[in-house]
Enzyme design. Structure first.
Site, short mmCIF file in Angstrom:
data_model
loop_
_atom_site.label_atom_id
_atom_site.label_comp_id
_atom_site.label_asym_id
_atom_site.label_seq_id
_atom_site.Cartn_x
_atom_site.Cartn_y
_atom_site.Cartn_z
N GLY A 31 0.82 -1.21 0.00
CA GLY A 31 0.00 0.00 0.00
C GLY A 31 0.85 1.25 0.00
N GLY A 45 -0.46 8.19 1.22
CA GLY A 45 -0.33 8.23 2.67
C GLY A 45 1.06 7.93 3.19
N ILE A 46 1.09 7.19 4.30
CA ILE A 46 2.39 6.95 4.96
C ILE A 46 3.24 5.94 4.19
CG2 ILE A 46 1.54 7.65 7.24
CD1 ILE A 46 1.39 4.68 8.03
N GLY A 47 2.60 5.05 3.43
CA GLY A 47 3.36 4.08 2.64
C GLY A 47 4.22 4.77 1.59
N SER A 72 -3.29 0.54 14.96
CA SER A 72 -3.93 1.85 15.12
C SER A 72 -4.38 2.00 16.56
CB SER A 72 -5.16 1.91 14.20
OG SER A 72 -5.97 3.00 14.53
N TYR A 87 -13.48 -2.05 11.63
CA TYR A 87 -12.12 -1.50 11.50
C TYR A 87 -11.31 -1.78 12.78
CZ TYR A 87 -8.20 1.72 10.80
OH TYR A 87 -6.93 2.25 10.67
N1 LIG Z 1 -3.89 7.77 8.68
C1 LIG Z 1 -4.12 7.50 9.96
O1 LIG Z 1 -4.44 8.38 10.77
C2 LIG Z 1 -3.96 6.09 10.46
C3 LIG Z 1 -4.21 5.84 11.80
C4 LIG Z 1 -4.04 4.56 12.29
C5 LIG Z 1 -3.62 3.55 11.45
N2 LIG Z 1 -3.40 3.81 10.14
C6 LIG Z 1 -2.96 2.69 9.29
O2 LIG Z 1 -1.90 3.10 8.47
C7 LIG Z 1 -1.88 2.30 7.27
C8 LIG Z 1 -1.68 3.19 6.05
O3 LIG Z 1 -2.80 4.01 5.90
P1 LIG Z 1 -2.74 5.50 5.32
O4 LIG Z 1 -3.25 6.37 6.41
O5 LIG Z 1 -1.44 5.79 4.69
O6 LIG Z 1 -3.93 5.39 4.25
P2 LIG Z 1 -4.00 5.58 2.67
O7 LIG Z 1 -3.42 6.88 2.26
O8 LIG Z 1 -5.42 5.33 2.33
O9 LIG Z 1 -3.09 4.41 2.12
C9 LIG Z 1 -3.53 3.08 2.17
C10 LIG Z 1 -2.81 2.27 1.13
O10 LIG Z 1 -3.31 0.93 1.17
C11 LIG Z 1 -3.62 0.54 -0.16
N3 LIG Z 1 -4.64 -0.50 -0.21
C12 LIG Z 1 -5.93 -0.43 0.16
N4 LIG Z 1 -6.55 -1.58 -0.10
C13 LIG Z 1 -5.64 -2.40 -0.67
C14 LIG Z 1 -5.68 -3.72 -1.20
N5 LIG Z 1 -6.81 -4.43 -1.24
N6 LIG Z 1 -4.55 -4.25 -1.70
C15 LIG Z 1 -3.40 -3.54 -1.71
N7 LIG Z 1 -3.31 -2.29 -1.25
C16 LIG Z 1 -4.41 -1.72 -0.75
C17 LIG Z 1 -4.07 1.83 -0.83
O11 LIG Z 1 -4.05 1.68 -2.24
P3 LIG Z 1 -4.93 2.60 -3.22
O12 LIG Z 1 -4.10 3.82 -3.47
O13 LIG Z 1 -5.08 1.76 -4.43
O14 LIG Z 1 -6.21 2.92 -2.52
C18 LIG Z 1 -3.03 2.78 -0.30
O15 LIG Z 1 -1.82 2.66 -1.01
C19 LIG Z 1 -3.18 1.50 7.29
O16 LIG Z 1 -2.90 0.18 7.71
C20 LIG Z 1 -4.03 2.21 8.33
O17 LIG Z 1 -4.96 1.36 8.96
C21 LIG Z 1 -3.55 5.06 9.62
#
Ligand SMILES: NC(=O)c1ccc[n+]([C@@H]2O[C@H](COP(=O)([O-])OP(=O)(O)OC[C@H]3O[C@@H](n4cnc5c(N)ncnc54)[C@H](OP(=O)(O)O)[C@@H]3O)[C@@H](O)[C@H]2O)c1
Length: 299
Positions: free
Chosen positions: A23, A27-29, A152, A178
């Site tokens: 991912g 975002g953070i990835g 999270s 979630y």
């Molecule tokens: N942001 C926060 O405040 C927060 C807080 C707690 C935990 N987290 C955790 O941090 C992690 C990263 O989240 P983020 O905040 O960076 O969110 P994000 O910007 O939505 O990034 C999520 C990534 O996961 C990918 N993804 C989603 N479904 C997928 C699938 N079926 N197969 C492969 N890749 C998939 C997305 O791809 P697409 O671009 O194709 O959608 C995107 O690259 C997650 O595990 C989230 O639960 C985030």
């Protein structure tokens, strides 16, 4: 003397190291890929949408022409895609230094994965469970390798109903689903630490959470998106706990990193504590067995 705040400058040079970030299109990835390529690691961006992945890779490479990135297709909501990704990866590479299980979805409308799993548990936990199982032999072959699991603060809302993991017998509650998937991430991390404890070749398993970081994750929740304006931090801060979990030479198996300030919502990464329920060994063991049965990946 107080220790300096941990930041990307503390990550040692990673030349010769191979890292997967699931991912990494946003975002953070995406931040992880940017920072780690700056540290000279080779990055595999495992993404469900390779066109989007190629654009992100090109953006990072335009800022750093030396960045070594390979974009590979991986849809964590499909067991077939996970198997194919692992087969391709194992054919292409002979080492894996750090696996960052980062991809996730949050509080989306009810849906199922290709294999009929509730979408959040299926993607956030079961998909990464299967992926990790397939990649474990290569991680074991690579000296000092690590697995980073992303949870999270929302794990505190998690209370998995192991008799109805797919929400077929209850009214669906997307917020609780979630939370369930995020406490599942911690059960998985802690159980894997216990399973690998006596294996001298095993990768180190750590966990992390990014606090409250403004990303695409909040796309289904307009209220949370609005509150982003007041409480969230930027992705370059949000990725630091995962990077500390993956690259701080002082990290230990089972360490869980999160931001230091404002109820773990913001700040530089420190070791934090997950709730008592996440340390329940019986639930962790049962979830492991169910995950093996559902995914068909046993390890
Ligand atoms: N942001 C926060 O405040 C927060 C807080 C707690 C935990 N987290 C955790 O941090 C992690 C990263 O989240 P983020 O905040 O960076 O969110 P994000 O910007 O939505 O990034 C999520 C990534 O996961 C990918 N993804 C989603 N479904 C997928 C699938 N079926 N197969 C492969 N890749 C998939 C997305 O791809 P697409 O671009 O194709 O959608 C995107 O690259 C997650 O595990 C989230 O639960 C985030």
């Amino acid at each position: 003397m107080a220790k300096a705040k941990w930041g990307e400058s503390q990550i040692p040079n990673q030349k010769g190291k191979l890292v997967i970030v699931t991912g990494s299109t946003s975002g953070i990835g995406k931040e992880a890929v940017r920072i780690l390529t700056d540290k000279q690691a080779t990055l595999v961006m495992s993404v469900r949408n390779t066109q989007k992945g190629d654009l992100v890779a090109a953006e990072i490479q335009s800022a750093n022409p030396e960045a070594k990135i390979k974009v590979m297709q991986l849809d964590l909501s499909s067991l077939e895609s996970i198997k194919d990704f692992a087969a391709n990866f194992n054919q292409y590479f002979d080492r894996l230094d750090v696996l960052i299980n980062n991809a996730g979805i949050m509080m989306c409308p009810h849906a199922k994965t290709t294999d009929g799993f509730e979408i959040q548990m299926g993607t956030n936990h079961l998909g990464h469970f299967a992926l990790t199982g397939y990649l474990l032999p290569l991680l074991k072959k690579t000296k000092n390798s690590r697995i980073v699991v992303t949870s999270s603060v929302a794990h505190k809302f998690g209370k998995i109903n192991l008799d109805d993991i797919n929400w077929e017998k209850r009214k669906y509650n997307t917020n609780n689903a979630y939370g369930d998937s995020k406490i599942a991430n911690l059960y998985f991390a802690y159980e894997l630490v216990r399973k690998l404890k006596s294996d001298p070749h095993a990768p180190m398993v750590t966990a992390a959470h990014p606090g409250w970081t403004r990303t695409e994750l909040q796309r289904h929740k307009s209220g949370i998106r609005f509150l982003n304006n007041f409480f969230s931090q930027a992705p370059e801060m949000g990725i630091l706990p995962s990077l500390r979990a993956g690259f701080d030479p002082e990290a230990k198996a089972g360490d869980y990193y999160g931001p230091a300030k404002y109820f773990e919502m913001q700040g530089h990464p420190v070791i934090v504590k997950s709730n008592q329920l996440s340390h329940d060994r019986d639930i962790a063991k049962q979830l492991w067995d169910i995950s093996e049965e559902m995914t068909g990946v046993k390890y």
